[in-house]
Scaffold this active site. Structure first.
Site, PDB file in Angstrom:
ATOM      1  N   ARG A  73      -9.436   0.302   8.910  1.00 14.25           N
ATOM      2  CA  ARG A  73      -8.988  -0.822  10.049  1.00 14.25           C
ATOM      3  C   ARG A  73     -10.366  -1.889  10.647  1.00 14.25           C
ATOM      4  NH1 ARG A  73      -3.366  -0.493   8.621  1.00 14.25           N
ATOM      5  NH2 ARG A  73      -2.336  -2.062   9.661  1.00 14.25           N
TER       6      ARG A  73
ATOM      7  N   ARG B  51      11.323  -6.457   4.755  1.00 11.26           N
ATOM      8  CA  ARG B  51      11.390  -4.619   5.265  1.00 11.26           C
ATOM      9  C   ARG B  51      11.758  -4.608   6.908  1.00 11.26           C
ATOM     10  NH1 ARG B  51       5.470  -2.163   5.122  1.00 11.26           N
ATOM     11  NH2 ARG B  51       5.631  -3.063   6.778  1.00 11.26           N
TER      12      ARG B  51
ATOM     13  N   LYS C  93       0.718  -1.590  -0.056  1.00 16.35           N
ATOM     14  CA  LYS C  93       0.171  -0.047  -0.022  1.00 16.35           C
ATOM     15  C   LYS C  93       1.435   1.708  -0.533  1.00 16.35           C
ATOM     16  CE  LYS C  93      -1.868  -1.276   3.653  1.00 16.35           C
ATOM     17  NZ  LYS C  93      -1.415  -2.330   4.372  1.00 16.35           N
TER      18      LYS C  93
ATOM     19  N   ARG D  40      -0.138  -9.657  13.465  1.00 17.16           N
ATOM     20  CA  ARG D  40      -0.779  -8.430  12.253  1.00 17.16           C
ATOM     21  C   ARG D  40      -1.907  -9.147  11.190  1.00 17.16           C
ATOM     22  NH1 ARG D  40       4.469  -5.456  10.496  1.00 17.16           N
ATOM     23  NH2 ARG D  40       2.987  -4.093   9.870  1.00 17.16           N
TER      24      ARG D  40
ATOM     25  N   ARG E 261      10.880  -1.242  11.969  1.00 16.89           N
ATOM     26  CA  ARG E 261       9.986  -0.893  12.498  1.00 16.89           C
ATOM     27  C   ARG E 261       9.937  -2.856  13.362  1.00 16.89           C
ATOM     28  NH1 ARG E 261       5.490   0.035   8.828  1.00 16.89           N
ATOM     29  NH2 ARG E 261       3.934  -1.175  10.191  1.00 16.89           N
TER      30      ARG E 261
END
Ligand code: C5P
Ligand code: MG
Length: 190
Positions: free
Chosen positions: A89, A128, A14, A146, A134
């Site tokens: 969400r 990532r 996204k 998640r 993160r």
């Protein structure tokens, strides 16, 4: 105005695609995840509250997220439209977004879902995590949570807009440019 929801599980691309879309369509990119990370980076009260959820891969309560989103939209009224990334969400967040836009005489134009298989999501997020800094990208247990939260709490948002004839799915595997042109094809129909 074009008001797009760029939808999909964590790691579906996204943010990557939103960055390319804003350049082409001159829309304002609003990523609620980025807004939370900014608040956490500044150690604000909002950031501290969000952190307690984000570090477990859970959702921040709707009232907090919706309030933050509303501030961002109201601070940027004179734009050609918005790309909402990582929001809504939950179904209550979708209802709140519809109310906010209708106050402005606007509506969601389309929800575009980036469809990516779970094993590819985990692979991308771990990759990532090596550079993003993160914590929620670096632990496979948090990543799995998640993805579970996405399936249970977030996929109803697809159905919510599907019932209004606004949801489409785009194949989210391929090169960044291939996926971008699939998205442009959907947007150019609007
Ligand atoms: O969208 P992104 O994956 O960057 O969001 C990171 C985290 O921020 C999510 O895993 C969740 O904990 C939190 N978040 C949320 N509600 C949103 C957007 C993000 O709780 N609408
Ligand atoms: Mg993102």
């Amino acid at each position: 105005m074009i008001n797009l929801i760029l939808f999909g599980p964590p790691g579906s691309g996204k943010g990557t695609q939103a960055a390319k879309l804003v350049a082409k369509y001159e829309l304002l990119h609003i990523s609620t995840g980025d807004l939370f990370r900014y608040e956490m980076g500044n150690d604000t009260p909002l950031g501290k509250e969000a952190k307690s959820y984000i570090e477990k891969g859970e959702l921040v309560p709707d009232s907090v997220t919706v309030g933050m989103l509303r501030n961002k939209v109201e601070a940027n009224p004179d734009v050609k439209g918005y790309i909402f990334d990582g929001f809504p969400r939950t179904t209550p967040q979708a209802e709140a977004l519809d109310n906010l836009l209708s106050e402005k005489g606007q509506e969601v134009s389309r929800l575009i879902m980036l469809d990516v298989p779970d094993d590819e999501l985990v692979r991308r997020l771990l990759e990532r995590g090596k550079t993003s800094g993160r914590a929620d990208d670096s632990d496979e247990g948090i990543i799995q949570n998640r993805i579970e939260v996405y399936k249970s709490e977030t996929t109803p948002v697809f159905d919510f807009y599907d019932a209004k004839g606004k949801s489409v799915k785009v194949h989210g595997v391929g090169t960044i440019d291939e996926i971008f042109s699939r998205l442009c094809h959907e947007i150019d129909e609007l």
